[in-house]
Write an enzyme that holds these catalytic residues in place. Sequence first.
Site, PDB file in Angstrom:
ATOM      1  N   PRO A   6     -52.605  -7.789  20.699  1.00  0.00           N
ATOM      2  CA  PRO A   6     -52.547  -8.669  21.856  1.00  0.00           C
ATOM      3  C   PRO A   6     -52.692  -7.950  23.198  1.00  0.00           C
ATOM      4  CG  PRO A   6     -50.381  -8.405  20.858  1.00  0.00           C
ATOM      5  CD  PRO A   6     -51.369  -7.812  19.905  1.00  0.00           C
ATOM      6  N   ASN A   7     -53.438  -8.585  24.058  1.00  0.00           N
ATOM      7  CA  ASN A   7     -53.656  -8.180  25.457  1.00  0.00           C
ATOM      8  C   ASN A   7     -54.582  -6.977  25.615  1.00  0.00           C
ATOM      9  OD1 ASN A   7     -51.843 -10.209  26.554  1.00  0.00           O
ATOM     10  ND2 ASN A   7     -50.213  -9.005  25.624  1.00  0.00           N
TER      11      ASN A   7
ATOM     12  N   ARG B 222     -56.182  -4.630  32.954  1.00  0.00           N
ATOM     13  CA  ARG B 222     -54.746  -4.794  32.684  1.00  0.00           C
ATOM     14  C   ARG B 222     -53.974  -3.532  33.090  1.00  0.00           C
ATOM     15  NH1 ARG B 222     -51.922  -4.322  26.738  1.00  0.00           N
ATOM     16  NH2 ARG B 222     -49.831  -4.830  27.443  1.00  0.00           N
TER      17      ARG B 222
ATOM     18  N   TYR C  52     -52.700   1.845  31.623  1.00  0.00           N
ATOM     19  CA  TYR C  52     -53.643   1.882  30.507  1.00  0.00           C
ATOM     20  C   TYR C  52     -55.026   2.437  30.876  1.00  0.00           C
ATOM     21  CZ  TYR C  52     -50.068  -0.999  28.335  1.00  0.00           C
ATOM     22  OH  TYR C  52     -48.869  -1.459  27.835  1.00  0.00           O
TER      23      TYR C  52
ATOM     24  N   ASN D 263     -53.707  -0.351  16.896  1.00  0.00           N
ATOM     25  CA  ASN D 263     -52.906  -0.478  18.109  1.00  0.00           C
ATOM     26  C   ASN D 263     -52.442  -1.928  18.129  1.00  0.00           C
ATOM     27  OD1 ASN D 263     -51.727  -0.715  20.583  1.00  0.00           O
ATOM     28  ND2 ASN D 263     -53.395   0.264  21.731  1.00  0.00           N
TER      29      ASN D 263
ATOM     30  N   ALA E 193     -47.792  -5.113  21.696  1.00  0.00           N
ATOM     31  CA  ALA E 193     -46.362  -5.458  21.693  1.00  0.00           C
ATOM     32  C   ALA E 193     -45.861  -5.864  20.306  1.00  0.00           C
ATOM     33  CB  ALA E 193     -46.098  -6.575  22.705  1.00  0.00           C
TER      34      ALA E 193
ATOM     35  N   HIS F  22     -43.491  -3.599  18.359  1.00  0.00           N
ATOM     36  CA  HIS F  22     -42.052  -3.556  18.618  1.00  0.00           C
ATOM     37  C   HIS F  22     -41.317  -4.784  18.093  1.00  0.00           C
ATOM     38  CE1 HIS F  22     -43.773  -0.576  21.214  1.00  0.00           C
ATOM     39  NE2 HIS F  22     -44.300  -1.469  22.027  1.00  0.00           N
TER      40      HIS F  22
ATOM     41  N   ASP G  18     -44.968  -5.473   6.989  1.00  0.00           N
ATOM     42  CA  ASP G  18     -45.100  -5.868   5.583  1.00  0.00           C
ATOM     43  C   ASP G  18     -46.569  -5.887   5.154  1.00  0.00           C
ATOM     44  OD1 ASP G  18     -42.390  -6.129   5.206  1.00  0.00           O
ATOM     45  OD2 ASP G  18     -42.358  -8.309   5.356  1.00  0.00           O
TER      46      ASP G  18
ATOM     47  N   GLU H  71     -50.783   4.460  13.424  1.00  0.00           N
ATOM     48  CA  GLU H  71     -50.341   3.677  14.584  1.00  0.00           C
ATOM     49  C   GLU H  71     -50.776   4.393  15.856  1.00  0.00           C
ATOM     50  OE1 GLU H  71     -46.105   2.910  14.681  1.00  0.00           O
ATOM     51  OE2 GLU H  71     -46.149   2.713  16.871  1.00  0.00           O
TER      52      GLU H  71
ATOM     53  N   HIS I 263     -51.163   4.170  20.283  1.00  0.00           N
ATOM     54  CA  HIS I 263     -50.910   3.544  21.578  1.00  0.00           C
ATOM     55  C   HIS I 263     -51.613   4.353  22.658  1.00  0.00           C
ATOM     56  CE1 HIS I 263     -47.933   1.013  19.723  1.00  0.00           C
ATOM     57  NE2 HIS I 263     -47.483   2.086  19.118  1.00  0.00           N
ATOM     58  N   LEU I 264     -52.175   3.659  23.618  1.00  0.00           N
ATOM     59  CA  LEU I 264     -52.816   4.340  24.739  1.00  0.00           C
ATOM     60  C   LEU I 264     -51.777   5.085  25.575  1.00  0.00           C
ATOM     61  CD1 LEU I 264     -54.866   1.198  25.497  1.00  0.00           C
ATOM     62  CD2 LEU I 264     -55.995   3.409  25.242  1.00  0.00           C
ATOM     63  N   SER I 265     -50.668   4.388  25.828  1.00  0.00           N
ATOM     64  CA  SER I 265     -49.627   4.972  26.675  1.00  0.00           C
ATOM     65  C   SER I 265     -48.610   5.709  25.812  1.00  0.00           C
ATOM     66  CB  SER I 265     -48.923   3.851  27.456  1.00  0.00           C
ATOM     67  OG  SER I 265     -48.266   2.956  26.569  1.00  0.00           O
TER      68      SER I 265
ATOM     69  N   ARG J  49     -41.535   5.106  28.226  1.00  0.00           N
ATOM     70  CA  ARG J  49     -41.481   3.809  28.903  1.00  0.00           C
ATOM     71  C   ARG J  49     -40.164   3.072  28.574  1.00  0.00           C
ATOM     72  NH1 ARG J  49     -46.933   0.774  27.894  1.00  0.00           N
ATOM     73  NH2 ARG J  49     -46.081  -0.482  29.601  1.00  0.00           N
TER      74      ARG J  49
ATOM     75  N   ARG K 247     -39.787  -0.330  23.928  1.00  0.00           N
ATOM     76  CA  ARG K 247     -41.047   0.195  23.368  1.00  0.00           C
ATOM     77  C   ARG K 247     -40.801   1.414  22.465  1.00  0.00           C
ATOM     78  NH1 ARG K 247     -44.956  -2.693  26.382  1.00  0.00           N
ATOM     79  NH2 ARG K 247     -44.169  -3.121  28.468  1.00  0.00           N
TER      80      ARG K 247
HETATM   81  C1  DQA Z   1     -49.549  -0.339  23.845  1.00  0.00           C
HETATM   82  C2  DQA Z   1     -48.064  -0.127  24.146  1.00  0.00           C
HETATM   83  C3  DQA Z   1     -47.268  -1.389  23.868  1.00  0.00           C
HETATM   84  O1  DQA Z   1     -45.907  -1.178  24.162  1.00  0.00           O
HETATM   85  C4  DQA Z   1     -47.781  -2.520  24.722  1.00  0.00           C
HETATM   86  O2  DQA Z   1     -47.085  -3.710  24.425  1.00  0.00           O
HETATM   87  C5  DQA Z   1     -49.244  -2.706  24.609  1.00  0.00           C
HETATM   88  C6  DQA Z   1     -50.110  -1.537  24.587  1.00  0.00           C
HETATM   89  C7  DQA Z   1     -50.392   0.891  24.222  1.00  0.00           C
HETATM   90  O3  DQA Z   1     -51.527   0.968  23.783  1.00  0.00           O
HETATM   91  O4  DQA Z   1     -49.936   1.743  24.989  1.00  0.00           O
HETATM   92  O5  DQA Z   1     -49.750  -3.826  24.610  1.00  0.00           O
HETATM   93  O6  DQA Z   1     -49.703  -0.543  22.443  1.00  0.00           O
END
Ligand code: DQA
Length: 148
Positions: free
Chosen positions: A10-11, A18, A23, A74, A77, A80, A87, A98, A100-102, A107, A111
């Site tokens: 998502p997002n 964003r 990011y 990735n 959210a 978390h 599952d 797994e 994550h960009l950040s 943070r 997270r």
């Molecule tokens: C994220 C980190 C997550 O906490 C956040 O909700 C995202 C992006 C990252 O790529 O850093 O949507 O997965």
Amino acid sequence: MTSILVLNGPNLNLLGTRQPEVYGHTTLADIEALCTRVAAEIGVGVTCMQSNHEGALIDAIHGARGSHDGIVINAGAYTHTSIALMDAIASVSLPAIELHLSNVHARESFRHTSYLAPVVIGLICGFGAEGYVLALRAMAGHLAQNDT
Ligand code: DQA
């Protein structure tokens, strides 16, 4: 040919606009093009998919069985919050990374929890778009090592 599924949650479709201070300015299209380029370089196939919907991500993980050898995810959210995604990954018996960009650990404390961490072979975070390159290389290496 070894095939890797790159899943974005998502997002992440909004990357580029964003919260660029968190990011960066790289768009999802840039990231997918980067994945395609790197996959070709290292001699693996790649399919990229993004969804804002938990169920669609779960369906994609189920669908990876038989068509892909590994998953880079990735989950945004959902990382978390989603026992269902955890599952799904555990259920398909495919190696997953797994991503994550950040640096999620630098943070907010919510997270720092990952439901996916116990079911993946490894995690990459904090390297921005370069993380996808690292993840593809790591997955290709893992799959080559475990090739029977
Ligand atoms: C994220 C980190 C997550 O906490 C956040 O909700 C995202 C992006 C990252 O790529 O850093 O949507 O997965």
